[in-house]
Design an enzyme around this catalytic site. Structure first.
Site, PDB file in Angstrom:
ATOM      1  CG  ASP A 132      46.522 -15.398  -4.211  1.00  0.00           C
ATOM      2  OD1 ASP A 132      47.501 -15.029  -3.536  1.00  0.00           O
ATOM      3  OD2 ASP A 132      45.597 -16.091  -3.753  1.00  0.00           O
ATOM      4  CG  HIS A 192      47.426 -19.927  -5.963  1.00  0.00           C
ATOM      5  ND1 HIS A 192      46.573 -20.310  -4.957  1.00  0.00           N
ATOM      6  CD2 HIS A 192      46.717 -19.055  -6.725  1.00  0.00           C
ATOM      7  CE1 HIS A 192      45.399 -19.713  -5.114  1.00  0.00           C
ATOM      8  NE2 HIS A 192      45.460 -18.952  -6.183  1.00  0.00           N
ATOM      9  CG  HIS A 230      43.562 -21.019  -9.765  1.00  0.00           C
ATOM     10  ND1 HIS A 230      42.227 -20.777  -9.505  1.00  0.00           N
ATOM     11  CD2 HIS A 230      44.238 -20.132  -9.010  1.00  0.00           C
ATOM     12  CE1 HIS A 230      42.127 -19.775  -8.649  1.00  0.00           C
ATOM     13  NE2 HIS A 230      43.332 -19.384  -8.325  1.00  0.00           N
ATOM     14  CG  HIS A 234      43.740 -11.988  -7.248  1.00  0.00           C
ATOM     15  ND1 HIS A 234      42.864 -11.634  -6.256  1.00  0.00           N
ATOM     16  CD2 HIS A 234      43.690 -13.337  -7.331  1.00  0.00           C
ATOM     17  CE1 HIS A 234      42.297 -12.733  -5.771  1.00  0.00           C
ATOM     18  NE2 HIS A 234      42.777 -13.778  -6.396  1.00  0.00           N
TER      19      HIS A 234
HETATM   20 ZN   LIG Z   1      43.938 -17.809  -7.139  1.00  0.00          ZN
END
Ligand SMILES: [Zn+2]
Length: 263
Positions: A84, A135, A139, A231
């Protein structure tokens, strides 16, 4: 005293202080341990593992009541790695190199500013056979509380940004920022043909974990159909990158196949 004698005297003094300090700090527990261990130097014991649990079952429903997928939905011992908050110019290429070396396909949940900034990396992700996941733009982990138009903008803008860079690529997944999935947000994602994608294993690599902690959390909590949250952007992910080869090797040795979740 000559300079050499002076240095020797200083060294003796430092040693004496160290011995006195060590003696002063040694409590009864330390003394007992020292006695039990004997006089010799401590041996380094090679600790095996961590191990993938042999009989682990899934810890959550494949798809929850909001329609968010938490497991791969693929039969057998499968696992999906997801990354991510990228693409990141320093870190994503390292992740891609490792995945290439091990012939692993993964899912990348990208944010719009990074898609615009790092278009070559988006192309590389797709060219390497990985899958993209929306995504959002900013955010915003409180996305479900925002007005409908804002939610649509957060999701739709990523769809258009990816389409500008890699028009041939599908974006079959949506991941809510902070994992904050909700009916209204999921409905918008559905409208763009994106399956909300959660996870079943979160080693919290965003929380400044050590490589060892990330590695052990993923391996020891592995189960068939696992979706692993990692991530490649949003901060310093060197510990995640360092943990990756061992995670892949250990999980694969336990019979797992790396997959992209069912959309
Ligand atoms: Zn994230």
């Amino acid at each position: 005293m000559s300079p050499t004698q002076l240095r020797s005297a200083a060294a003796v003094l430092v040693l004496a202080i160290a011995v006195i300090a060590a003696a002063a700090h040694r409590g009864p527990v330390d003394s007992a341990a020292a006695g039990a261990a004997g006089a010799g130097p401590a041996k380094t014991v090679e600790v095996p593992g961590p191990f993938v649990p042999a009989d682990a079952g899934p810890s959550m429903p494949e798809v929850d009541s909001l329609g968010t997928r938490h497991l791969t939905g693929r039969a057998g011992k499968t696992v999906a790695l997801t990354f991510d908050d990228g693409p990141h110019p320093g870190q994503t290429p390292q992740v891609l190199r490792i995945l290439r070396d091990y012939d692993v396909t993964a899912t990348f949940c990208v944010v719009e500013p990074n898609v615009r900034r790092h278009q070559d990396l988006v192309r590389e992700i797709v060219a390497d056979g990985h899958t993209l996941c929306n995504h959002t733009v900013s955010h915003d982990s409180r996305l479900p509380e925002r007005p409908a138009g804002r939610i649509d903008d957060e999701i739709g803008t990523v769809v258009r940004a990816i389409d500008d860079v890699v028009p041939e690529a599908a974006v079959p997944f949506f991941r809510a920022p902070g994992g904050n999935f909700a009916a209204n947000v999921n409905a918008v994602a559905d409208g763009y043909g994106e399956q909300p994608l959660g996870w079943s294993i979160d080693p919290e690599d965003w929380r400044d974990q050590t490589t060892r902690r990330i590695r052990d959390e993923v391996i020891q909590r592995m189960h068939p159909g696992a979706v692993v949250l990692l991530h490649d952007g949003g901060g310093d992910r060197s510990a995640t990158i360092a943990a990756l080869p061992r995670i892949i090797e250990t999980v694969r040795a336990a019979g797992y196949e790396f997959v992209v979740p069912r959309a």
